[in-house]
Scaffold this motif. Structure first.
Motif, PDB file in Angstrom:
ATOM      1  N   PRO A 209      17.765  14.655 -20.850  1.00 22.51           N
ATOM      2  CA  PRO A 209      17.666  14.057 -19.515  1.00 22.51           C
ATOM      3  C   PRO A 209      17.799  15.062 -18.388  1.00 22.51           C
ATOM      4  CG  PRO A 209      19.783  13.540 -20.529  1.00 22.51           C
ATOM      5  CD  PRO A 209      18.948  14.180 -21.593  1.00 22.51           C
ATOM      6  N   ASN A 210      18.204  16.262 -18.701  1.00 23.66           N
ATOM      7  CA  ASN A 210      18.311  17.315 -17.688  1.00 23.66           C
ATOM      8  C   ASN A 210      17.086  18.232 -17.658  1.00 23.66           C
ATOM      9  OD1 ASN A 210      21.001  16.601 -16.818  1.00 23.66           O
ATOM     10  ND2 ASN A 210      21.729  17.432 -18.766  1.00 23.66           N
ATOM     11  N   GLN A 211      16.073  17.877 -18.437  1.00 24.72           N
ATOM     12  CA  GLN A 211      14.821  18.637 -18.422  1.00 24.72           C
ATOM     13  C   GLN A 211      13.637  17.674 -18.315  1.00 24.72           C
ATOM     14  OE1 GLN A 211      14.091  22.351 -20.727  1.00 24.72           O
ATOM     15  NE2 GLN A 211      15.676  21.532 -22.066  1.00 24.72           N
ATOM     16  N   VAL A 212      13.585  16.911 -17.236  1.00 27.86           N
ATOM     17  CA  VAL A 212      12.535  15.919 -17.032  1.00 27.86           C
ATOM     18  C   VAL A 212      11.529  16.444 -16.018  1.00 27.86           C
ATOM     19  CG1 VAL A 212      11.996  13.578 -16.262  1.00 27.86           C
ATOM     20  CG2 VAL A 212      14.098  14.019 -17.574  1.00 27.86           C
ATOM     21  N   THR A 213      10.263  16.457 -16.410  1.00 34.32           N
ATOM     22  CA  THR A 213       9.159  16.804 -15.514  1.00 34.32           C
ATOM     23  C   THR A 213       8.352  15.548 -15.260  1.00 34.32           C
ATOM     24  OG1 THR A 213       9.001  19.061 -16.365  1.00 34.32           O
ATOM     25  CG2 THR A 213       7.074  18.191 -15.207  1.00 34.32           C
ATOM     26  N   ILE A 214       8.184  15.182 -13.982  1.00 38.13           N
ATOM     27  CA  ILE A 214       7.288  14.087 -13.652  1.00 38.13           C
ATOM     28  C   ILE A 214       5.909  14.669 -13.364  1.00 38.13           C
ATOM     29  CG2 ILE A 214       9.109  12.584 -12.787  1.00 38.13           C
ATOM     30  CD1 ILE A 214       8.252  13.295  -9.944  1.00 38.13           C
ATOM     31  N   GLY A 215       4.871  13.965 -13.773  1.00 41.36           N
ATOM     32  CA  GLY A 215       3.515  14.433 -13.548  1.00 41.36           C
ATOM     33  C   GLY A 215       2.591  13.268 -13.297  1.00 41.36           C
ATOM     34  N   GLY A 216       1.443  13.557 -12.703  1.00 37.89           N
ATOM     35  CA  GLY A 216       0.468  12.513 -12.475  1.00 37.89           C
ATOM     36  C   GLY A 216      -0.766  13.074 -11.810  1.00 37.89           C
ATOM     37  N   GLN A 217      -1.850  12.312 -11.880  1.00 40.77           N
ATOM     38  CA  GLN A 217      -3.120  12.716 -11.281  1.00 40.77           C
ATOM     39  C   GLN A 217      -3.590  11.623 -10.327  1.00 40.77           C
ATOM     40  OE1 GLN A 217      -6.441  11.391 -11.927  1.00 40.77           O
ATOM     41  NE2 GLN A 217      -7.478  12.963 -10.722  1.00 40.77           N
ATOM     42  N   SER A 218      -4.194  12.013  -9.215  1.00 43.77           N
ATOM     43  CA  SER A 218      -4.687  11.083  -8.207  1.00 43.77           C
ATOM     44  C   SER A 218      -3.508  10.282  -7.640  1.00 43.77           C
ATOM     45  CB  SER A 218      -5.769  10.190  -8.804  1.00 43.77           C
ATOM     46  OG  SER A 218      -6.469   9.493  -7.806  1.00 43.77           O
ATOM     47  N   ALA A 219      -3.529   8.934  -7.751  1.00 42.59           N
ATOM     48  CA  ALA A 219      -2.388   8.163  -7.270  1.00 42.59           C
ATOM     49  C   ALA A 219      -1.122   8.510  -8.044  1.00 42.59           C
ATOM     50  CB  ALA A 219      -2.674   6.662  -7.388  1.00 42.59           C
ATOM     51  N   GLY A 220      -1.270   8.992  -9.284  1.00 39.43           N
ATOM     52  CA  GLY A 220      -0.110   9.474 -10.024  1.00 39.43           C
ATOM     53  C   GLY A 220       0.443  10.746  -9.415  1.00 39.43           C
ATOM     54  N   GLY A 221      -0.451  11.657  -8.999  1.00 41.50           N
ATOM     55  CA  GLY A 221      -0.018  12.854  -8.295  1.00 41.50           C
ATOM     56  C   GLY A 221       0.596  12.517  -6.951  1.00 41.50           C
ATOM     57  N   PHE A 222      -0.002  11.549  -6.263  1.00 39.54           N
ATOM     58  CA  PHE A 222       0.563  11.046  -5.021  1.00 39.54           C
ATOM     59  C   PHE A 222       1.978  10.522  -5.251  1.00 39.54           C
ATOM     60  CE2 PHE A 222       1.321   7.430  -2.227  1.00 39.54           C
ATOM     61  CZ  PHE A 222       0.978   7.902  -0.968  1.00 39.54           C
ATOM     62  N   SER A 223       2.171   9.808  -6.369  1.00 40.77           N
ATOM     63  CA  SER A 223       3.496   9.291  -6.704  1.00 40.77           C
ATOM     64  C   SER A 223       4.490  10.420  -6.931  1.00 40.77           C
ATOM     65  CB  SER A 223       3.414   8.405  -7.954  1.00 40.77           C
ATOM     66  OG  SER A 223       2.600   7.271  -7.740  1.00 40.77           O
ATOM     67  N   VAL A 224       4.032  11.516  -7.539  1.00 40.00           N
ATOM     68  CA  VAL A 224       4.906  12.679  -7.728  1.00 40.00           C
ATOM     69  C   VAL A 224       5.377  13.205  -6.376  1.00 40.00           C
ATOM     70  CG1 VAL A 224       4.992  15.081  -8.516  1.00 40.00           C
ATOM     71  CG2 VAL A 224       3.943  13.324  -9.965  1.00 40.00           C
ATOM     72  N   LEU A 225       4.457  13.342  -5.411  1.00 39.12           N
ATOM     73  CA  LEU A 225       4.850  13.805  -4.081  1.00 39.12           C
ATOM     74  C   LEU A 225       5.784  12.804  -3.413  1.00 39.12           C
ATOM     75  CD1 LEU A 225       1.511  15.267  -2.626  1.00 39.12           C
ATOM     76  CD2 LEU A 225       3.338  16.442  -3.869  1.00 39.12           C
ATOM     77  N   ALA A 226       5.519  11.503  -3.604  1.00 38.31           N
ATOM     78  CA  ALA A 226       6.376  10.489  -3.005  1.00 38.31           C
ATOM     79  C   ALA A 226       7.780  10.542  -3.597  1.00 38.31           C
ATOM     80  CB  ALA A 226       5.755   9.106  -3.205  1.00 38.31           C
TER      81      ALA A 226
END
Length: 549
Positions: A209-226
């Motif tokens: 749980p201390n090595q979590v990377t969130i990722g996404g493309q398009s609206a998923g990438g937007f969600s990462v920035l959000a």
């Protein structure tokens, strides 16, 4: 009792039916047991895991609610083991009709075979795209990161989150039905809830749980920035990968509420209602009405699939600055160092809109292309059109379509992402965190036809995800496409494990302001080739135009 019954049924099936029970795995979570199945020699999948109460009935238009203990239904049959959960309501990509189910808050986990709660593997939490009104965490069309588990010794997670108006309806009447006093952005709160589930449970699946990377493309990438911009996500992840993230947040929750009241409510049985009557009506509407209500809105959203509209009118976004999940636009958040201090990769492709351009000009002559560019941008400011043409002349491109694509893509996505990276680099360096940017000009070996009138031939929106996941059911990939995708997957896996990329073609932006020009066979670390053009768009006010998904 249901769980005991299903376990008993499975055990009996092992004895009396032709089932290889060594293929099935069980994990004890904080809310009950979860069933998984080994699908290949090095992969176990756990599908359809609830991470919140169904957002139905009184829970519609509310933040996601905690599960009760032992609330996981074990979805089992003798053929496929665990089953994916319902897709969230959305229009069908086949005929546009509403499909799905409001009971849709499920996630999926893929692990390498043989892991246990001491394995402490890095975790890749992938958020699907689809403009915040389409998509699912399981369907391969939206990206399925299971290869990170089977090939890179990483635990992969995907989720469903509420979409469209059921996921993002901001309305003043609904503010009064929520103890927070605001409405909207429920889909983002679902993402937060799923990330909290990861913190509570992923260790049991072999993840750290201390090595979590969130990722996404398009609206998923937007969600990462959000998520990176929200103070509510603190401690839930350590790294982020935002691929082709449409970077726009341009309305407050109050402004969006006014637009929803005009554009959506009059199209429903709730027309003319206000106050408690409107709230009651919205809770009683069939979920299909929220899907068709968005589809039928004549001026919903600001598309970025072509030249920007004149005059610059933007309205009816889904995601908004609500003062709760998001306190500011991305621009303000990143410039003022208010974001989460995590390592980041931010990327885009040189001809994003080639996926589905709003104007096809393949057969334009030089004169036609020049007239189009000049006349169009002269609408914004006299003389601007000739300056734009000088930056994007006919001779620079294989085809005028490529010029049209690049102008549109750089205004809508690329230049704003560059601006975000510049702000992040300046601030993250103080926190000893890395931010990378890659831009890819990679052309697909096989053209993708989004409709009967046009087939993408340049570096289009989503091509890096499709090639790196190598899991498309509708797009044939060639050898160079696969090699390009394999490279991306290796680079991402390195980042997910370490927070940096060791390949010499990569360097954090804060050190020398270079980007990775990502192509096969040889990616290059080069000075950003788009800076002059982006400065031009900024000087002429286009950097203030934050596009919606």
């Amino acid at each position: 009792m249901r769980i005991i019954y299903l376990f008993t049924l499975l055990i009996l099936s092992c004895y009396f039916v032709s089932i290889n029970c060594s293929e099935f795995h069980y994990v004890e979570t904080s809310k009950g047991k979860v069933l998984g199945k080994q699908t290949e020699s090095n992969l176990v999948e756990y599908l359809g895991i609830r991470y919140a109460q169904p957002p139905t009935g009184a829970y519609r238009f509310q933040p996601p609610q905690d599960l009760e203990t032992d609330s996981y239904p074990l979805q089992f049959d003798s053929v496929s083991g665990s089953q994916p959960g319902n897709d969230c309501p959305q229009p069908s990509q086949v005929d546009g009709k509403p499909y799905g189910d409001e009971d849709c808050l499920f996630l999926n986990v893929w692990t390498p075979a043989g892991v246990n709660n001491t394995s402490n593997l890095p975790v890749f939490f992938f958020i699907h795209g689809g403009g915040l009104f389409l998509g699912t965490g399981y369907d391969r069309r939206w990206g399925n990161p299971y290869r990170y588990a089977s090939e890179h010794n990483i635990v992969a997670v995907t989720l469903n989150y509420r979409l469209g108006l059921l996921g993002f309806l901001a309305l003043e009447a609904l503010d009064h039905a929520d103890q927070r006093g605001i409405s909207g952005n429920y889909g983002f709160l679902d993402q937060l809830k799923a990330l909290q589930w990861v913190q509570d449970n992923i260790k049991q699946f072999g993840g750290d749980p201390n090595q979590v990377t969130i990722g996404g493309q398009s609206a998923g990438g937007f969600s990462v920035l959000a998520l990176t911009s929200s103070k509510l996500s603190e401690g839930l992840f350590q790294r982020g990968i935002a691929m082709s993230a449409a970077p726009g947040l341009f309305q407050t929750q109050k402004e969006a509420s006014k637009d929803n009241l005009k554009a959506f409510v009059p199209n429903t049985a709730c027309k003319g209602m206000a106050g408690n009557d409107l709230i009651k009506c919205l809770y009683q509407l069939d979920w299909e009405d929220f899907v068709t209500g968005l589809e039928e809105c004549p001026d919903c959203g600001q598309p970025y699939w072509g030249f920007p509209k004149y005059p610059q009118v933007v309205k009816y976004p889904l995601a908004v600055v609500d003062g709760y999940f998001l306190e500011n636009s991305f621009n303000k958040t990143f410039k003022n160092d208010l974001n989460q201090k995590v390592d980041l990769i931010i990327s885009w492709l040189t001809e994003e809109i080639d996926l589905s351009p709003s104007k096809v000009i393949l057969d334009y002559s030089k004169e036609q292309y020049q007239d189009l560019v000049t006349n169009y941008f002269d609408q914004f400011k006299k003389g601007l059109g000739s300056q734009v043409y000088n930056l994007y002349p006919f001779e620079n491109y294989d085809n005028p379509q490529q010029g049209y694509d690049q102008i549109s893509s750089e205004i809508a996505i690329g230049c704003q992402l560059i601006s975000h990276v510049q702000s992040l680099a300046k601030n993250l360096e103080k926190h000893n965190k890395n931010v990378y940017m890659y831009i890819s000009p990679q052309r697909p070996q096989y053209h993708y036809c989004s409709n009967q009138n046009y087939c993408a031939r340049y570096a289009y929106h989503g091509f890096d995800q499709i090639s790196s996941f190598n899991d498309s059911i509708s797009i044939q990939l060639g050898d160079s496409d696969l090699q390009f995708g394999n490279n991306i997957r290796w680079f991402f896996a390195d980042f997910i494990r370490n927070g940096y990329i060791s390949d010499p073609a990569w360097m954090p932006y804060q050190y020398i302001q270079n980007i990775t020009w990502l192509q096969y066979p040889e990616p290059e670390l080069i000075p950003n080739p788009k800076i002059d053009k982006c400065n031009f768009w900024s000087q002429n006010g286009f950097d203030q135009w934050e596009y919606q998904l």
